[in-house]
Structures are given as structure tokens and as C-alpha cells.
Scaffold this active site. Structure first.
Site, PDB file in Angstrom:
ATOM      1  N   ASP A  13       0.812  -1.173  -0.187  1.00 30.75           N
ATOM      2  CA  ASP A  13       0.013  -0.068   0.139  1.00 30.75           C
ATOM      3  C   ASP A  13       0.687   1.266  -0.101  1.00 30.75           C
ATOM      4  OD1 ASP A  13      -2.320  -1.607   0.073  1.00 30.75           O
ATOM      5  OD2 ASP A  13      -2.468  -1.690   2.327  1.00 30.75           O
ATOM      6  N   LYS A  16       1.795   2.339  -5.156  1.00 35.78           N
ATOM      7  CA  LYS A  16       2.255   1.625  -6.384  1.00 35.78           C
ATOM      8  C   LYS A  16       1.477   2.013  -7.622  1.00 35.78           C
ATOM      9  CE  LYS A  16       2.383  -2.462  -4.505  1.00 35.78           C
ATOM     10  NZ  LYS A  16       2.124  -1.935  -3.127  1.00 35.78           N
ATOM     11  N   GLY A  40      -4.584  -4.118  -3.736  1.00 38.46           N
ATOM     12  CA  GLY A  40      -5.489  -3.070  -4.145  1.00 38.46           C
ATOM     13  C   GLY A  40      -4.686  -1.850  -4.545  1.00 38.46           C
ATOM     14  N   HIS A  41      -4.616  -1.638  -5.977  1.00 35.80           N
ATOM     15  CA  HIS A  41      -3.916  -0.575  -6.104  1.00 35.80           C
ATOM     16  C   HIS A  41      -4.613   0.646  -6.605  1.00 35.80           C
ATOM     17  CE1 HIS A  41      -0.548  -3.233  -7.369  1.00 35.80           C
ATOM     18  NE2 HIS A  41      -0.645  -3.387  -5.947  1.00 35.80           N
ATOM     19  N   GLN A 222       1.866  -5.991  -3.122  1.00 35.14           N
ATOM     20  CA  GLN A 222       2.372  -6.001  -1.844  1.00 35.14           C
ATOM     21  C   GLN A 222       3.727  -5.198  -1.609  1.00 35.14           C
ATOM     22  OE1 GLN A 222       1.375  -9.535  -3.496  1.00 35.14           O
ATOM     23  NE2 GLN A 222      -0.416  -8.484  -2.981  1.00 35.14           N
TER      24      GLN A 222
END
Ligand code: GDP
Ligand code: IMO
Ligand code: MG
Length: 429
Positions: A13, A16, A40-41, A222
Site C-alpha cells: 500500500d 504503487k 488493491g492499487h 504487496q
């Protein structure tokens, strides 16, 4: 040409997704190389906020190809939802997205096994996102898994049934209650969506593209401290999140890796269980969580927060061979009069400056240096020349300690809130 790799240097988080979106105009191809919908991007632009889980973060740009590499694990159910959401935004997913036939599939029973395993661990739980990541990678290394390339086989259903049968035995072992019939229709609908997309041997695609001078960016998921080998095991994810994962997860030889872009927050966060040396369980931590909106993009869970941890950052830089740093969320620290940076640890009474094998809180505590905060809203800045002196000092301190230049300072979630430090010795900006 070589492949640039962009990855998170902390516990995920880091931002990225935002940076991949910012850098995509410079590349022809963006490839995800590991992880799955545990990621989750988040991308924000033109008033749109969008969270991607499996699809690479270059998908909103035209004339760019997004590859889901062989190292990724795909849940067809979540994948279909992601695609539906993009189609609603008029993204031409079919022309821009290709999948590796070697990517493994997350079955509904993998998700059930993840939940059963976590429940059985009780207070020792990993804090998994419960997306079936661990069980799917276990089947991959156990040589039982199903892959994207299998969906065309006339035996696909038989292979599926055989694997599900094994999983049912394990679920019985856990004494876990479930209703698989409820979950299967969505899985098979997702498989039909996968069939409608281009599926290829992406290692050939990527290497041909390199030979044809295409610019490629590999997008990590990650963070390095969640890596299966170098993270805080067992509180990690089940893939190699580090730079080496880009080689195995896309089929790129190590000598084809170019720049390694390391993304980190101006502080630290962690979601899920496991050691976190600089964690702040006080009102300062709460303030960072509030200003940084530190709630998981995938699970909505509140993220644990703490000060920047330099020994941990240096460890990640070493493992990845980071050539260039990007510092995110500098705006979040704007309210603080002083800011702390961990430079060393007290490890069982000894002062050390590296991340040891076991960094449980009972063994280790941080030593901090305190610096003056900038105490100024950064979100409206549009050039690094406008950065306050104290922020420049903070950056200079980190660059000196790590020996790596910081090429981007991010001051808000939007694409435009990105300060590019053109003067620094960095290759990608
Ligand atoms: P990722 O998993 O590394 O892509 O990061 P996430 O999307 O899970 O989490 C990063 C969060 O911070 C998202 O909500 C982003 O919109 C947000 N974000 C990214 N960069 C910045 C920044 O510079 N400032 C602030 N305030 N938010 C940011
Ligand atoms: P992105 O790509 C932050 C964490 C989980 C848990 C551990 C194992 O958005 O940075 P898993 O579901 O993989 O079995 O969970 O890893 N985790 C993440 N934390 N960001 C992520 O991805 C994460 N993916 C997994 O919270 O502690
Ligand atoms: Mg995330």
C-alpha cells in the site's frame, strides 16, 4: 531495452498503483508479476478514484498493453468484477489486456481454505485478505494447480472437480462449514470472461517486445517486507514480491532488468498481523491513520501506522537493488511539528542498524532521530522548487542514509499531485 521494475519497499500500500499510472506514458507494456486480488492499487485522476486488484495499473492509458504475468494468481470472480467496472468507464479492456496461460487460478475452495486456515490459527492468524492466495500458491508449488491455459482443455471440468475433491477433504479436516454450490456459478461465469480475453505465452511476448525495443514496466504487488523469503515470516504473503519475482513472474532473465524503482511512504503502515518496529499505538498513530486515510483498499481494514523505519527501508533497497526511490504521502505528515525517523534498533540490548531475522517487539525497539516538520499544506504544490526547506531536509536525510536518489515526491492521491525532481540522478523521470 531492459525491463524497469517498480515495487513497494514496506508492507504494501505504498502507492504503487498511483505511480504506475503516472509513469505509464513512458512505457509500451505494463506487466504484473505476482500476487493476485490481495492487492488493491488505487488510481485517482479527473475526479475518478479506481481500485485495481489483478489488472495492471496502466489500463487507463490508450495504446498500452497490460500483461497479467505467469506469477500472478487470478480469481475469475474478482477478475470479472474488475473488468465490468472498467467497461463501465469505457475502458477497452479487450484490446489492452492479455493474460499468461501459465497464471494460476484461484478456485472458490482456495478462498474457503484460506478462511479455514486462518480460523484454525486463532490468535496467531496472518491477517490474510482471505482471497485464497496462500492455498493457490500452495497448489502451484505442490503441482496440483489449475492454470489459465487449462480453461480451453476439454478436461477442464474434470481437473477442476478432482482438485475440489482434494480441497473438500482438507476443509473436512478443518471442520469448516461451507456452501460451495453458492459459489461455483460465479466462478464459471468468470471462466467465460477469461475465455473472451487474449491468453498467450507471455514470456515469448515480453521477450519479443524487448527485442523490438519496447519499453516495459513490471508492476509489483504487496511490499518487500511481505515477501515469502525476506518478509517477516510467517506474517507474509505467499509470493516473491521482490525484484527477483519479476524475473520468475514474467519470464525475464536477470540481465534484462533495468531500473528498479522503490516506492515508500514518508512513514510506515502495515495491515494484518506481524511485527512492526516503529508502530505507534497512540494518538500520533491515529492522526497519521486519519490524515493518510489509512484503511485497506482491498479489505477496508484500518492500517497500523508508524514512523519511517530506515533499517527496514535499507534492507528492502538491498534485496531489490533499488536504483531510484519515490516517496509517497509526504502531505500526510504536514500537521506534525516534529517528525521521527528510526535510524537504529535496540536489539536485545545491542544497538544495530540492520533488520534482523526476528524483529518481534519483545526483542527489538527503535531508536529515533527527531527532525523539524514542514508544517505546511503540500497538496497544492506543483513544482519541487516550492517544497519547504524542512521537507527538503527530510529527503536529503533519507537519500544520505540510503545512498539512493528520491526522484518523485507524491503530495496527494491524484495523478497531478506528483512532484518530479528533475535535477536528481534518476533514469525514469
Ligand atoms: P498500492 O497498493 O501500493 O497501490 O497503494 P494503495 O492504493 O493500496 O494505497 C495507497 C493509498 O494512498 C491510496 O488510497 C492512494 O489513493 C493514496 N495515495 C497515494 N499517493 C498519495 C499521496 O501522495 N498522498 C495521499 N494523501 N494519498 C496518496
Ligand atoms: P498491495 O499490492 C498490504 C497482507 C495481508 C496479510 C498478509 C498475507 O495493495 O500493496 P494474503 O492475503 O496475501 O495471504 O495476506 O499480507 N497483504 C497486503 N498488505 N497491501 C497488499 O497489497 C497486501 N496483500 C497482502 O494484510 O497481512
Ligand atoms: Mg494496496
Amino acid at each position: 531495452m531492459k525491463v524497469d521494475v517498480l515495487l513497494g519497499l514496506q508492507w504494501g500500500d505504498e502507492g504503487k498503483g498511483k505511480i504506475v499510472d503516472v509513469l505509464t506514458p513512458k512505457y509500451d507494456i505494463i506487466g504484473r508479476f505476482q500476487g493476485g486480488p490481495n492487492a488493491g492499487h488505487t488510481l485517482e485522476f479527473n475526479g475518478i478514484k479506481h481500485v485495481l486488484h489483478t489488472i495492471p495499473s496502466g489500463i487507463f492509458h490508450d495504446n498500452k498493453i497490460n500483461v497479467v504475468g505467469n506469477g500472478v494468481v487470478i480469481d475469475p470472480v474478482i477478475f470479472k468484477k474488475e473488468i465490468d467496472a472498467l467497461i463501465k468507464l469505457n475502458v477497452d479492456v479487450k484490446s489492452k489486456l492479455i493474460l499468461s496461460k501459465r497464471a494460476h487460478l484461484i478456485l472458490p475452495t482456495h478462498r474457503l481454505l484460506d478462511a479455514a486456515s486462518e480460523a484454525a490459527k486463532g490468535s496467531n492468524k496472518i491477517g490474510s485478505t482471505l482471497k485464497g492466495i496462500g492455498p493457490t500458491y500452495m497448489d502451484k508449488t505442490g503441482r496440483n494447480g489449475l492454470r489459465v491455459g487449462d480453461i480451453d482443455s476439454p478436461n477442464f471440468k474434470a481437473k477442476y472437480d478432482a482438485l475440489v475433491e482434494k480441497h473438500k477433504q482438507l476443509l473436512n479436516f478443518y471442520n469448516y462449514q461451507y456452501n460451495l454450490e453458492e459459489l461455483e456459478p460465479a466462478f464459471f461465469e468468470g471462466i467465460e470472461v477469461l475465455k473472451s480475453l487474449k491468453r498467450i505465452e507471455s514470456e515469448h511476448y515480453i521477450n519479443d517486445a524487448l527485442n523490438n525495443n519496447k519499453a516495459i514496466l513490471a508492476e509489483g504487488a504487496q511490499g518487500s517486507l511481505l515477501d515469502i523469503d525476506f518478509g517477516s515470516y510467517p506474517f507474509v504473503t505467499s509470493s516473491n514480491t521482490i525484484c527477483a519475482g519479476a524475473c520468475t513472474g514474467l519470464g525475464i532473465a536477470p540481465n534484462k532488468i533495468g531500473n528498479v524503482i522503490g516506492i515508500f511512504k514518508a512513514y510506515c503502515t502495515r495491515v494484518g498481523s506481524g511485527p512492526f518496529p516503529t508502530e505507534l499505538n497512540d494518538e500520533v498513530g491515529e492522526q497519521i491513520r486519519k490524515s493518510g486515510n489509512e484503511f485497506g483498499s482491498t479489505t477496508g481494514r484500518p492500517r497500523r501506522t508508524g514512523w519511517l523505519d530506515l533499517p527496514a527501508l535499507k534492507y528492502a533497497i538491498m534485496i531489490n537493488g533499488v536504483t531510484e526511490l519515490m516517496m509517497m504521502k509526504a502531505d500526510v505528515l504536514s500537521d506534525f511539528k516534529t517528525i521521527k525517523i528510526c535510524t537504529h534498533y535496540n536489539y536485545q540490548g545491542k544497538k544495530i542498524d540492520y533488520l534482523p531475522f526476528d524483529y518481534s517487539p519483545e526483542l527489538l525497539s527503535p531508536f529515533y532521530t527527531e527532525v523539524k516538520g514542514w508544517h505546511k499544506d503540500l497538496t497544492e504544490l506543483n513544482s519541487p522548487d516550492q517544497m519547504p526547506k524542512e521537507l527538503n531536509d527530510y529527503i536529503a536525510f533519507i537519500e544520505k542514509e540510503t545512498g539512493v536518489p528520491i526522484s518523485i515526491v507524491s503530495v496527494g492521491p491524484d495523478r497531478t499531485q506528483t512532484l518530479i525532481r528533475k535535477g536528481v540522478k534518476a533514469a525514469t523521470v
